[in-house]
Design an enzyme around this catalytic site. Structure first.
Site, mmCIF file in Angstrom:
data_model
loop_
_atom_site.group_PDB
_atom_site.id
_atom_site.type_symbol
_atom_site.label_atom_id
_atom_site.label_comp_id
_atom_site.label_asym_id
_atom_site.label_seq_id
_atom_site.Cartn_x
_atom_site.Cartn_y
_atom_site.Cartn_z
ATOM 1 N N LEU A 194 0.971 -1.095 -0.132
ATOM 2 C CA LEU A 194 -0.040 -0.028 -0.011
ATOM 3 C C LEU A 194 0.802 1.459 -0.197
ATOM 4 O O LEU A 194 1.920 1.224 0.842
ATOM 5 C CB LEU A 194 -0.810 -0.156 1.337
ATOM 6 C CG LEU A 194 -1.924 -1.416 1.046
ATOM 7 C CD1 LEU A 194 -2.746 -1.121 2.581
ATOM 8 C CD2 LEU A 194 -2.989 -1.090 0.142
ATOM 9 N N ALA A 224 -8.967 6.199 9.549
ATOM 10 C CA ALA A 224 -8.231 6.174 8.463
ATOM 11 C C ALA A 224 -7.741 4.930 7.928
ATOM 12 O O ALA A 224 -6.715 4.206 8.525
ATOM 13 C CB ALA A 224 -6.906 7.498 8.352
ATOM 14 N N LEU A 225 -8.166 4.356 7.008
ATOM 15 C CA LEU A 225 -7.822 3.127 6.519
ATOM 16 C C LEU A 225 -6.430 2.757 6.439
ATOM 17 O O LEU A 225 -5.958 3.395 5.588
ATOM 18 C CB LEU A 225 -8.761 2.592 5.205
ATOM 19 C CG LEU A 225 -8.759 1.160 5.050
ATOM 20 C CD1 LEU A 225 -9.043 0.304 5.953
ATOM 21 C CD2 LEU A 225 -9.283 0.927 3.474
ATOM 22 N N ASP A 226 -5.897 1.600 7.174
ATOM 23 C CA ASP A 226 -4.374 1.154 6.929
ATOM 24 C C ASP A 226 -3.530 2.584 7.373
ATOM 25 O O ASP A 226 -2.701 2.483 6.738
ATOM 26 C CB ASP A 226 -4.196 0.505 5.524
ATOM 27 C CG ASP A 226 -4.980 -0.842 5.527
ATOM 28 O OD1 ASP A 226 -5.375 -1.335 6.692
ATOM 29 O OD2 ASP A 226 -5.523 -0.978 4.121
ATOM 30 N N GLU A 227 -3.788 3.516 7.976
ATOM 31 C CA GLU A 227 -3.046 4.588 8.215
ATOM 32 C C GLU A 227 -2.572 4.756 9.759
ATOM 33 O O GLU A 227 -2.284 6.035 10.183
ATOM 34 C CB GLU A 227 -3.450 5.830 7.386
ATOM 35 C CG GLU A 227 -3.655 5.751 6.076
ATOM 36 C CD GLU A 227 -3.922 7.042 5.692
ATOM 37 O OE1 GLU A 227 -3.930 8.005 6.098
ATOM 38 O OE2 GLU A 227 -4.345 6.943 4.314
#
Length: 282
Positions: A194, A224-227
């Site tokens: 990602l 916050a998706l994948d953050e």
């Protein structure tokens, strides 16, 4: 005389005298310091400390000794029983390799966690849960049932006194409300491609582009998706001779190792939040 092991973690604005004050309070509680780590963040001016102690005093007495210090220095303070495993709910979907890594390491004593329940949106991994003797709850999720499923999940968290939620290849996006509810106590794992290779079959996408490094990132879950704040990462080198299927196998191995380390460090109270970053006393 029996001695208890406790882990003390703290963060506060940095200023002189913090270590002296904490050490004095621990001495007052009859503590022997077995391990001590400190860090001052140059970005936020925050002081972080983790201390492992042994004492005959009960937890309440240790907390009472530290309370005046915490107030004087405006500390965020935690006192944890070092001999008590962290109650951990694991969420999964259909890929069982990461789940198996967690359950195997828990059974062998590597991970200081206790798993009272496994939750999945599919039934594929129920036999694995049964093999390890862990109750399995099937919570199917679609557009019309997501809210109901997440409400049931929070009921399970409360019912089983869950302290940590681990997403072991759980292939559903959590709602913003659930992410906020679990802030600082939910860990996710994903591949390191990602944001380059999103969506389905990322390892096949990476293979098609001839990547030379693959890896994984374990982080706290946020809206916050994948953050979320990163706890641990690992990468390995690959070359042109590897097939897409080999990349998948290698990647899953890396994901399992990375997630297990992140869970171990969290369960040992070695991870402290510094804004969007983490301080890890590994």
């Amino acid at each position: 005389m029996d001695r208890n092991t406790f882990i003390v973690t703290l963060s506060c604005p940095d200023r002189p005298g913090i270590v002296h004050a904490v050490s004095g309070a621990l001495l007052e509680a009859g503590c022997n310091i077995a391990e001590s780590r400190q860090y001052e963040s140059p970005d936020t001016g925050t002081f972080f400390m983790r201390v492992e102690v042994e004492t005959a005093a009960p937890r309440a007495e240790l907390e009472a000794a530290l309370a005046p210090v915490a107030e004087a220095f405006s500390m965020k303070l935690g006192v944890y029983d070092g001999d008590q495993p962290v109650r951990t709910l694991i969420m999964c979907s259909r890929d069982g390799r990461t789940l198996n890594d967690l359950l195997f390491q828990q059974r062998t004593g590597t991970l200081p966690i206790e798993v009272p329940v496994i939750v999945s949106n599919h039934t594929d991994l129920e036999p694995m849960a049964g093999f390890y003797g862990v109750p399995f709850v099937h919570l199917p999720v679609d557009g019309s049932t997501k809210g109901e499923a997440e409400a049931r999940l929070l009921e399970l968290v409360a019912e089983h006194r869950v302290e940590l939620v681990v997403l072991a290849r759980y292939m559903q996006v959590l709602s913003d409300d659930l992410c906020r509810e679990l802030e600082g106590r939910a860990i996710n794992i994903h591949h390191s491609f990602l944001p380059s290779f999103k969506g389905a079959r990322p390892y096949h996408q990476a293979h098609a582009r001839g990547v030379k490094i693959i890896g994984a990132t374990a982080h706290y879950v946020t809206a916050a998706l994948d953050e979320g704040p990163i706890i641990e990462q690992e990468v390995i080198r690959v070359d042109h001779s590897k097939t897409a299927e080999q990349l998948v196998r290698l990647g899953r191995d890396v994901e399992g190792r990375t997630l297990c380390r992140a869970v171990q460090w969290h369960a040992e109270h070695r991870v402290l939040l510094d804004g969007h970053r983490t301080v890890v006393f590994a």
